[in-house]
Every structure is written in C-alpha cells, then in structure tokens.
Design a protein around this motif. Sequence first.
Motif, mmCIF file in Angstrom:
data_model
loop_
_atom_site.group_PDB
_atom_site.id
_atom_site.type_symbol
_atom_site.label_atom_id
_atom_site.label_comp_id
_atom_site.label_asym_id
_atom_site.label_seq_id
_atom_site.Cartn_x
_atom_site.Cartn_y
_atom_site.Cartn_z
ATOM 1 N N ILE A 161 -9.500 -17.047 -58.836
ATOM 2 C CA ILE A 161 -9.081 -18.234 -58.087
ATOM 3 C C ILE A 161 -10.373 -18.874 -57.602
ATOM 4 O O ILE A 161 -11.031 -18.361 -56.700
ATOM 5 C CB ILE A 161 -8.189 -17.836 -56.898
ATOM 6 C CG1 ILE A 161 -6.905 -17.171 -57.393
ATOM 7 C CG2 ILE A 161 -7.870 -19.054 -56.029
ATOM 8 C CD1 ILE A 161 -6.123 -16.473 -56.301
ATOM 9 N N ASN A 167 -5.484 -23.550 -54.407
ATOM 10 C CA ASN A 167 -4.920 -22.307 -53.882
ATOM 11 C C ASN A 167 -4.206 -22.555 -52.562
ATOM 12 O O ASN A 167 -3.162 -21.949 -52.278
ATOM 13 C CB ASN A 167 -6.007 -21.251 -53.708
ATOM 14 C CG ASN A 167 -5.415 -19.858 -53.629
ATOM 15 O OD1 ASN A 167 -4.635 -19.456 -54.486
ATOM 16 N ND2 ASN A 167 -5.764 -19.109 -52.594
ATOM 17 N N LYS A 251 -0.436 -19.027 -59.326
ATOM 18 C CA LYS A 251 -1.844 -19.258 -59.008
ATOM 19 C C LYS A 251 -2.496 -20.048 -60.140
ATOM 20 O O LYS A 251 -2.145 -19.870 -61.313
ATOM 21 C CB LYS A 251 -2.596 -17.929 -58.845
ATOM 22 C CG LYS A 251 -2.125 -17.058 -57.686
ATOM 23 C CD LYS A 251 -2.435 -17.680 -56.343
ATOM 24 C CE LYS A 251 -2.063 -16.754 -55.193
ATOM 25 N NZ LYS A 251 -2.284 -17.416 -53.876
#
Length: 435
Positions: A161, A167, A251
């Motif tokens: 990420i 996020n 994600k």
Amino acid sequence: MSAPPFDRTIRVGLLGCGVVGSEVLRLLTEQADEITARVGAPVLVAAVAVRSPHNYPAVDPSLLTTDSAALAADPTIDVVIEVMGGLEPARELLLTALNRGAGVVTANKALLAAHGPELYEAADASGANLYFEAAVAGAIPLIRPIRESLAGDRISRIMGIVNGTTNYILSAMDASGDSYDDALAEATRLGYAEADPTADVEGFDAASKAAILASLAFHTRVSVDDVHREGISQVSAAVIAAADEIGCTVKLLAICERVSDGSGERISARVHPVMLPRTHPLASVNGAYNAVYVEAEAAGKLMFYGPGAGGAPTASAVMGDLVTVARNKLVGGRGPRESAYADLPLQPIGDVPTMYHISMDVDDRAGVLAQVAKCFADHGVSISTVRQQGTGNDATLVVVTHTGVDSALAATVNELGEMTAVRKVNSVMRVANAE
C-alpha cells in the motif's frame, strides 16, 4: 574538551521549499549541531531556489533565488536536494548537478520512474551519489533495505500500500459504508486528497512507485509505462460490502513479482484494487498509512509500515539521504549504482494468474446458471464458489473463480456482458490470496 576544528563545510542547495522543502530547511537549521556530529562536518544551506521569494518570509532572504539553473550548476554546492516535483525542469537540473559530480537527493518518484536510467548514467559517469529514499513510502525505510540490506538476497515479491490518499478512502468506505464520493470528499476536507486527486485515485502515483520498486528488486529497468495501472474510482460501497462477505477488504496494491513459466523468468509490475483477505498483514493497514510486504528467499517475509506522506515524514527520509551523501562527499565514497544486469522481460497483465470476484444481475429462470457456468468453462476458467442473492428481477449471481490467467478471466467477463440471460455485470474485482 572543545570539539576539533573542521577542515571543510558541506554546502547544500535546495530546489523547492514547499511542504517538504520547508521541513528539510527547518531540520537543517534546528538540528545543525547534531547533523554536524553525524556527518563529521558542518552542513550549510547555501541557496534555496523558489519561484516567488516573497512567498517565503520565514526564510533568510540571502538564501532565496529564482535561478534554479545557477544553483544546480554552482560548483561550490556539494549536494543538491530536489523537492520541487514534476518532470521538467527537475530532470535538467538534476542532470546538471550530477554531471558536475554533485550529490543528489530527490523525493521525485515521477521523475525516477520516467527518467531513472538517465539519472543513473549521469551519476555513474561523474562518480556522483544519487539517493531517493523519500520517493517511495515517505518516512518508511524501504529503498535502502531493498538496494543495500537485501542486495545479497533474491527478492521474489513486493506487495504494498504505497498511496495514503487511496488507502484513507478505502479504509473509510470499509469502516463506515460510505460511498466513494463521500469518502473522497472527506479525504479532501482533511487534506489527504489534492483538489485534483487524479494522480492518487487513478493509480498514477502508485504506478511510479511500483516502477521504482520493481527496478530495484529485480535488477531490471522498469518504467512507469511498463506498469499496468487501475485506480479506485469505480470501487463502490457494494463492492466493499461484497468483499466483506467473503472475509476480505479492498486495497489498492502495488504488486511486483518475479515469475517463472515455460519461457523462463519474467517480472510483473501492476497497480490495481484487490479484495484482500483480512488475515493478510496488509489488510489491517488503515487510514493514510503505507505498508510494504517484501518476500525474499533467505530473509523470508518482511513488513515495512509507517506514514507514507506529509512534510515531516518525507523530510525525515530526505535528511537520512543527505547525511549519507554528505559523509560520502567527505571521504570520497559513493552510494549504490544502478543494478540492471538481470534485464528480465515483463509479463503482460493478460498472463498474470489471478482470481476474480464477479457480481452480475441475471434472469431468475431455469438454465441461467448452466449458461453462466458454460461461459466460464469455455474460457478454461474454474469456478470456486457461486451464490445467488434475491429472486425475480432482483436476482444477483456472485461468482468467485479459482486462479486463472487474467486474459481468460477478462474474456469471460466480456462474454458474460453480452449474454441475454445476464442483464448487467455489476462489478469485477481481483481477489488476492492470504499468503
């Protein structure tokens, strides 16, 4: 006992004095004595290049200049720190600095992803240092571990990420059930998203970082144009809820892998949203934080976590590079050079093995499931689970596949969209495994 005298001073030129640059300048001023002790010589800011000096009343006017080209070419400046962003004039300025042997510290991921080899070649030709820890994941020590600490190991996969804005948005949608638009509006209000969030939400920022990580990990030149990119703007609250039903969260991941098939070794570099099992370490990374999961043959699985953006965190990474480059300047040393010896070919996204989660509105009548199953079978795609929700005009079929090549899965989805029994393909999302 008095400190020994220093026989030289490291002079620094700063290109840009925005959010990150102003923090770098503050740290260099407030921690001058400590930086001197760590480097072994005083580190002095010699010049700060900005467009409009009157916008920086807190900066010593004697340091400010609008002539960034003169700063980059100044032979008395030992280290040039670039935090101005953009491709041009940053590329020309850094080439100027490197060609004359100045050390360069940059936080410019877009520049490195597009023109990294050119900068490396200039550094090699003059023996200059080129450091860029701040270009990926802010304050998280990541670049140095990959290109130095793990230099004797064989990295097989990096999954991370690497964009805090996306996020934050996805985390908010997961936690509250908010729509994408509402979560984006809140991210903008809090300062996590820019007025124009395209670079973040459409995956451009993450793709630049993926190119840098893949280049370092697999000793192969990978540009941003080599990275398959998809953003999160099409992720709906319904997709988030569907992920939760199968024990996943959504994600946006940068995934860089070394793969072996019948044609030998290749590498894959891609950025796209995935349904990630909640048991995976990355699934619990929420808010604007970043995290990168590295798998190596000898070291095993490593996790790097922390704030991935912001003035102070990014400045921390810049300062770490500055101390290293300044030390090298004193002793005549140099940092790692470009390592592109492997020169591995890239795997097209169509050849990447993956799993799909597909939701579609279908006619609620006998034989429809058989037609849908035949479509998957015709493309060589195996179904893992299938579930029907609702009846009549509200009938929705949810299919999760076994692993198959992306091109076969995409072709299946295209054909489903053309079937008369399928009224609409609502969503398609890749599913990652828990490993």
